[in-house]
Design an enzyme around this catalytic site. Structure first.
Site, PDB file in Angstrom:
ATOM      1  N   ASP A 156       0.974  -1.144  -0.061  1.00 45.16           N
ATOM      2  CA  ASP A 156      -0.044   0.098  -0.025  1.00 45.16           C
ATOM      3  C   ASP A 156       0.917   1.072   0.083  1.00 45.16           C
ATOM      4  O   ASP A 156       0.437   2.458   0.111  1.00 45.16           O
ATOM      5  CB  ASP A 156      -0.944   0.073   1.093  1.00 45.16           C
ATOM      6  N   SER A 157       2.079   1.126   0.096  1.00 42.73           N
ATOM      7  CA  SER A 157       3.227   2.139  -0.198  1.00 42.73           C
ATOM      8  C   SER A 157       2.694   2.598  -1.502  1.00 42.73           C
ATOM      9  O   SER A 157       3.379   3.607  -1.822  1.00 42.73           O
ATOM     10  CB  SER A 157       4.857   1.683   0.024  1.00 42.73           C
TER      11      SER A 157
ATOM     12  N   GLU B 272       9.073  -4.252  10.555  1.00 37.87           N
ATOM     13  CA  GLU B 272       9.633  -2.807  10.192  1.00 37.87           C
ATOM     14  C   GLU B 272      10.133  -2.114  11.196  1.00 37.87           C
ATOM     15  O   GLU B 272       9.413  -1.958  12.068  1.00 37.87           O
ATOM     16  CB  GLU B 272       8.280  -2.239   9.264  1.00 37.87           C
TER      17      GLU B 272
ATOM     18  N   LYS C 273      -0.591  -9.588   2.744  1.00 33.20           N
ATOM     19  CA  LYS C 273       0.247  -9.098   3.938  1.00 33.20           C
ATOM     20  C   LYS C 273      -0.869  -8.112   4.797  1.00 33.20           C
ATOM     21  O   LYS C 273      -1.671  -7.405   4.414  1.00 33.20           O
ATOM     22  CB  LYS C 273       1.180  -8.294   3.414  1.00 33.20           C
TER      23      LYS C 273
ATOM     24  N   GLU D 199      -1.073  -6.105   8.113  1.00 34.04           N
ATOM     25  CA  GLU D 199      -0.420  -5.085   9.447  1.00 34.04           C
ATOM     26  C   GLU D 199      -1.160  -5.639  10.532  1.00 34.04           C
ATOM     27  O   GLU D 199      -2.323  -5.232  10.795  1.00 34.04           O
ATOM     28  CB  GLU D 199      -0.550  -3.697   9.190  1.00 34.04           C
TER      29      GLU D 199
HETATM   30  O1  KIV Z   1       3.609  -1.205   1.620  1.00 33.15           O
HETATM   31  C1  KIV Z   1       4.888  -1.272   1.783  1.00 33.15           C
HETATM   32  O2  KIV Z   1       5.685  -1.284   0.646  1.00 33.15           O
HETATM   33  C2  KIV Z   1       5.467  -2.216   2.932  1.00 33.15           C
HETATM   34  C3  KIV Z   1       6.754  -1.826   3.083  1.00 33.15           C
HETATM   35  C4  KIV Z   1       7.136  -2.095   4.476  1.00 33.15           C
HETATM   36  C5  KIV Z   1       7.719  -2.917   2.421  1.00 33.15           C
HETATM   37  O3  KIV Z   1       4.562  -2.682   3.565  1.00 33.15           O
END
Ligand code: KIV
Length: 259
Positions: free
Chosen positions: A43-44, A181, A112, A114
């Site tokens: 999501d970056s 992270e 992924k 969080e």
């Molecule tokens: O969204 C992202 O790019 C991440 C980074 C920590 C790799 O989660």
């Protein structure tokens, strides 16, 4: 050979795992051809490519759109996609539906999420449903407004213990890997030692099972804030500028196109 979650598990303790972000088909192709193991559609994408200040405004529709673009490159690397802000906290049905879209509609092979121990019951049910989940602990950028800033995690003994508890709870829930992270390097080393699954670090020192970087940071394409830990492995931004400038000059001087 296609990388799978099984391949990654086997790499732990044998060979460092190489992960990078990508948000479109071109970048995914380059990354995969260069031999990276995992492409994360992070999501970056929000702060690197869509002009947002953080990852918070990124929606599920955005993630589906960018993940599908990456999947169309058919990379040999495993394709993981971020579950965006808020989605994992509504409850199982909503997060399963988000994962379904990322996997069925967009082509993600893993997601992924969080979150730590609090999300372990939800993650266990997702794994049971067949979703390959990559846990993300330490700095969780989706919490930037709650935290007030990006900072290092695990400096105090209490926080280090809580990170280890999170990692073990997620491992028990069935995650295939962990992303840590901005974790204090000595704690990152400990996490990699105690976890049976691969631990991928970013800004967490060298003693992890693998590393991940945001591709715009490592290729010199980021325009705003670049974290101090992100080494620049190429200056593609400068090459882009030179290429655009050479083209502009050729057009203005009527040297392009040729007769
Ligand atoms: O969204 C992202 O790019 C991440 C980074 C920590 C790799 O989660």
């Amino acid at each position: 050979m296609k990388t799978t979650t099984h391949t990654l598990r086997k790499l732990k303790g044998q060979k460092p795992i190489v992960c990078v972000t990508a948000y479109d088909a071109i970048t995914a192709r380059f990354a995969s051809e260069a031999g990276v193991d995992v492409i994360l559609v992070g999501d970056s994408v929000g702060n690197t490519s869509l002009g947002y200040e953080s990852t918070v405004p990124v929606t599920l529709d955005d993630m589906v759109h960018h993940t599908a673009a990456v999947a169309r490159a058919k990379p040999a690397a495993l394709i993981a996609a971020d579950v965006p802000f808020g989605e994992a906290h509504y409850g199982f049905d909503r997060v399963l539906s988000a994962c379904q879209r990322l996997m069925q509609e967009a082509g993600a092979e893993a997601v992924k999420i969080e979150g730590g121990a609090l999300l372990a019951p939800t993650i266990a049910r997702l794994v049971e449903a067949g979703v390959a989940v990559w846990g993300h602990i330490g700095l969780k950028p989706q919490q930037v407004h709650a935290l007030g800033r990006y900072r290092k995690f695990g400096v105090s003994a209490e926080e280090a213990e809580s990170l280890i508890a999170d990692a073990l709870a997620l491992e028990k829930a069935g995650v295939f890997a962990l992303l840590i992270e901005m974790v204090e390097p000595s704690v990152a080393r400990k996490l990699s030692e105690v976890s049976k699954v691969p631990v991928i670090g970013i800004g967490s020192g060298p003693d992890c099972d693998g590393q991940i970087l945001v591709y715009t940071d490592m290729l010199g394409l980021s325009s705003g804030y670049v974290p101090g830990f992100a080494r620049k492995f190429a200056d593609a931004g400068e090459q882009f500028k030179q290429g655009f400038a050479a083209y502009a000059e050729a057009v203005r001087e009527k040297k392009f196109p040729a007769a």
